[in-house]
Design an enzyme around this catalytic site. Sequence first.
Site, PDB file in Angstrom:
ATOM      1  N   HIS A   1       3.311  -8.779   2.449  1.00 51.87           N
ATOM      2  CA  HIS A   1       2.260  -8.052   3.184  1.00 51.87           C
ATOM      3  C   HIS A   1       2.161  -6.578   2.745  1.00 51.87           C
ATOM      4  O   HIS A   1       1.789  -5.718   3.540  1.00 51.87           O
ATOM      5  CB  HIS A   1       2.493  -8.187   4.689  1.00 51.87           C
ATOM      6  CG  HIS A   1       3.770  -7.573   5.182  1.00 51.87           C
ATOM      7  ND1 HIS A   1       4.477  -8.073   6.253  1.00 51.87           N
ATOM      8  CD2 HIS A   1       4.482  -6.494   4.770  1.00 51.87           C
ATOM      9  CE1 HIS A   1       5.550  -7.336   6.464  1.00 51.87           C
ATOM     10  NE2 HIS A   1       5.564  -6.367   5.586  1.00 51.87           N
TER      11      HIS A   1
ATOM     12  N   HIS B   1      12.676  -6.023  -1.766  1.00 49.43           N
ATOM     13  CA  HIS B   1      12.200  -4.644  -1.911  1.00 49.43           C
ATOM     14  C   HIS B   1      13.061  -3.690  -1.096  1.00 49.43           C
ATOM     15  O   HIS B   1      13.627  -4.059  -0.069  1.00 49.43           O
ATOM     16  CB  HIS B   1      10.721  -4.468  -1.575  1.00 49.43           C
ATOM     17  CG  HIS B   1      10.276  -4.715  -0.149  1.00 49.43           C
ATOM     18  ND1 HIS B   1      10.420  -5.920   0.508  1.00 49.43           N
ATOM     19  CD2 HIS B   1       9.647  -3.904   0.745  1.00 49.43           C
ATOM     20  CE1 HIS B   1       9.887  -5.834   1.717  1.00 49.43           C
ATOM     21  NE2 HIS B   1       9.418  -4.614   1.896  1.00 49.43           N
TER      22      HIS B   1
ATOM     23  N   HIS C   1       5.619  -2.214  11.830  1.00 50.68           N
ATOM     24  CA  HIS C   1       6.384  -1.189  11.110  1.00 50.68           C
ATOM     25  C   HIS C   1       6.357   0.121  11.888  1.00 50.68           C
ATOM     26  O   HIS C   1       5.807   1.120  11.425  1.00 50.68           O
ATOM     27  CB  HIS C   1       5.814  -0.987   9.708  1.00 50.68           C
ATOM     28  CG  HIS C   1       5.844  -2.233   8.844  1.00 50.68           C
ATOM     29  ND1 HIS C   1       4.974  -3.290   9.026  1.00 50.68           N
ATOM     30  CD2 HIS C   1       6.639  -2.585   7.808  1.00 50.68           C
ATOM     31  CE1 HIS C   1       5.235  -4.232   8.129  1.00 50.68           C
ATOM     32  NE2 HIS C   1       6.236  -3.829   7.384  1.00 50.68           N
TER      33      HIS C   1
HETATM   34  C1  DHB Z   1       5.695  -1.455   1.507  1.00 51.54           C
HETATM   35  C2  DHB Z   1       5.710  -1.574   2.908  1.00 51.54           C
HETATM   36  C3  DHB Z   1       6.034  -2.777   3.482  1.00 51.54           C
HETATM   37  O1  DHB Z   1       6.011  -2.947   4.821  1.00 51.54           O
HETATM   38  C4  DHB Z   1       6.375  -3.874   2.717  1.00 51.54           C
HETATM   39  O2  DHB Z   1       6.721  -4.998   3.355  1.00 51.54           O
HETATM   40  C5  DHB Z   1       6.365  -3.754   1.334  1.00 51.54           C
HETATM   41  C6  DHB Z   1       6.019  -2.538   0.741  1.00 51.54           C
HETATM   42  C7  DHB Z   1       5.320  -0.146   0.898  1.00 51.54           C
HETATM   43  O3  DHB Z   1       5.193   0.841   1.626  1.00 51.54           O
HETATM   44  O4  DHB Z   1       5.115  -0.109  -0.319  1.00 51.54           O
HETATM   45 FE    FE Z   2       6.850  -4.721   5.514  1.00 56.17          FE
END
Ligand code: DHB
Ligand code: FE
Length: 279
Positions: A12, A193, A59
């Site tokens: 996402h 990530h 978030h």
């Molecule tokens: C980013 C933010 C997110 O919530 C995620 O799941 C992946 C990447 C970002 O800020 O790049």
């Molecule tokens: Fe995220």
Amino acid sequence: MAKITAGVATSHVPAIGAAMDLGKIAEPYWRPLFAGYEPSRRWMAEHTPDVVVLVYNDHATAFTPDFIPTFAIGCAPSFAPADEGWGPRPVPLVQGHPELASHIAQAVIQSDFDLTIVNRMDVDHGLTVPLSLLFGSCSAWPCRVIPFAVNVVQYPPPSGQRCYDLGRALRRAVESFDATLNVQIWGTGGMSHQLQGPRAGLINQAFDQRFLDLMVDDPEGLAQVPHIEYLREAGSEGIELVMWLIMRGALDLKVREVRRFYHVPASNTAVGHLILENA
Ligand code: DHB
Ligand code: FE
């Protein structure tokens, strides 16, 4: 009876939403990513559900650090796209399904999973980007959406096993709703990530590929993976992947893989996507 007809998993990444909103999808950086979702959009156009139960994480948008439910279900008639600092995304209002959501709350809470009931909430990129990826740009989303928020932002998040078991309870809840409804369950976030600290930018393709394999073939084994392994192997934000296990728990043990896509990178994130149907 309502029926869960398919499960969808997708990352996402907020930059994906921004690329769509700012008309950048044809740029060389973005073209391969959106091309990867084209077959899924075609499949979705032919298999549009009545309702999506959309498992995602907020978030620190609707829930501030003051107040962080582990599991929360949106029972409101509608949910507006949240302002995450650049104004709300120019995407449609999310229409909920208060009757099914309230039934799920009743059934799942009575199956010993404590959900927080949310009667008003804006929804951030965790929910709107998956809708954009699977439905494209549209003036109204083609189905109702029940937001189902999971805390993966503040330790301790729920375990993979608890998420998997919750998926099973969600399925029983949906299937005991007395209306003919085609329901999909989506699990979002991930894949590997890390957005912060010395390891910012971490991507682990080997971990991600194995995760995709296990999502299809061995979800019970995958549910055993402890948080520390997500943190070590998939980065601090890789823990979002436990949300995929809620989706997987709502399907049969044996599933048919309709679609798989993996792409690196979008922003600093590995993008993964599955569509699964009961075999
Ligand atoms: C980013 C933010 C997110 O919530 C995620 O799941 C992946 C990447 C970002 O800020 O790049
Ligand atoms: Fe995220």
